[in-house]
Write an enzyme that holds these catalytic residues in place. Structure first.
Site, PDB file in Angstrom:
ATOM      1  N   PRO A   5      29.016  -6.169 -14.878  1.00 44.37           N
ATOM      2  CA  PRO A   5      30.285  -5.484 -14.592  1.00 44.37           C
ATOM      3  C   PRO A   5      30.498  -4.162 -15.331  1.00 44.37           C
ATOM      4  O   PRO A   5      31.330  -4.060 -16.231  1.00 44.37           O
ATOM      5  CB  PRO A   5      31.328  -6.525 -14.992  1.00 44.37           C
ATOM      6  CG  PRO A   5      30.674  -7.292 -16.091  1.00 44.37           C
ATOM      7  CD  PRO A   5      29.217  -7.361 -15.701  1.00 44.37           C
ATOM      8  N   CYS A   6      29.784  -3.137 -14.913  1.00 46.10           N
ATOM      9  CA  CYS A   6      29.924  -1.819 -15.523  1.00 46.10           C
ATOM     10  C   CYS A   6      31.330  -1.253 -15.325  1.00 46.10           C
ATOM     11  O   CYS A   6      31.771  -0.417 -16.109  1.00 46.10           O
ATOM     12  CB  CYS A   6      28.870  -0.866 -14.971  1.00 46.10           C
ATOM     13  SG  CYS A   6      28.800  -0.798 -13.177  1.00 46.10           S
ATOM     14  N   HIS A   7      32.049  -1.734 -14.306  1.00 40.75           N
ATOM     15  CA  HIS A   7      33.416  -1.254 -14.083  1.00 40.75           C
ATOM     16  C   HIS A   7      34.355  -1.665 -15.214  1.00 40.75           C
ATOM     17  O   HIS A   7      35.413  -1.077 -15.385  1.00 40.75           O
ATOM     18  CB  HIS A   7      33.948  -1.757 -12.738  1.00 40.75           C
ATOM     19  CG  HIS A   7      34.090  -3.237 -12.640  1.00 40.75           C
ATOM     20  ND1 HIS A   7      33.006  -4.071 -12.414  1.00 40.75           N
ATOM     21  CD2 HIS A   7      35.174  -4.045 -12.740  1.00 40.75           C
ATOM     22  CE1 HIS A   7      33.429  -5.321 -12.371  1.00 40.75           C
ATOM     23  NE2 HIS A   7      34.740  -5.327 -12.578  1.00 40.75           N
TER      24      HIS A   7
END
Length: 189
Positions: free
Chosen positions: A138-140
């Site tokens: 989950p880079c967001h």
């Protein structure tokens, strides 16, 4: 050369794609403008992948992605990733990002500190910009210092990042009177 399969699947944010090998999920494609564009992006990124029905572990990942972008808090840390060809530094960054629960965030600097050197924040951002499996890794959920959004390389850029954070109920700067309002990016004039 490894054998890769892929499939497209519907989500509340649009048609996504997922690519897998015998060793795990090799890529996730967030929605492009339409299904055709998403398929084209998957085949450009993974030219040798053949469209197929997903095996059970990949279907589990798909179900988790759909639930997560539907607003259900889901932990996707059990999804097995195929890291073949991914630089070791990036693998370490993604492993830390995968520990961030839905609705929470870390900064690039905080991940750099966990890697042992707070001066690596820029490199952390670059690694996240190369993330082959957004949502699962989950880079967001990783922001710039001071509550700024930082970048997001998926279609839609920062607007997509904020939309994902809103779906997860993230409030990067802590609770406010307006917690239930969607996050928005400032429009440039």
């Amino acid at each position: 050369m490894r054998d890769l399969g892929f499939t497209l699947f519907d989500t509340p944010i649009g048609v996504c794609g997922i690519v897998w090998s015998a060793h795990g999920v090799a890529g996730v494609q967030l929605p492009e403008t339409d299904e055709r564009a998403t398929r084209a992006r998957v085949t450009r990124r993974f030219g040798q992948a053949k469209e197929a029905s997903p095996p059970a572990p990949v279907q589990h990942a798909i179900n988790g992605i759909v639930a997560l972008v539907s607003g259900e808090p889901r932990d996707l840390s059990d999804v097995i990733i195929d890291n073949e060809g991914v630089p070791e530094f990036n693998v370490r960054v993604y492993a830390i990002a995968r520990t961030i629960p839905p609705g929470k965030t870390l900064t690039y600097g905080e991940i750099a500190e966990r890697l042992g050197d707070k001066l690596l924040a820029r490199e952390v951002g670059q690694a996240l910009g190369q993330n082959p499996c957004p949502i699962i890794m989950p880079c967001h959920r990783v922001l710039a210092a001071g509550g700024k959004t930082g970048g997001f390389s998926a279609s839609g850029g920062v607007v997509t990042k904020l939309r994902l954070l809103t779906l997860e109920g993230a409030q990067p700067n802590g609770p406010t009177l307006f917690d239930r309002l969607p996050l928005e990016a400032r429009r440039r004039s």
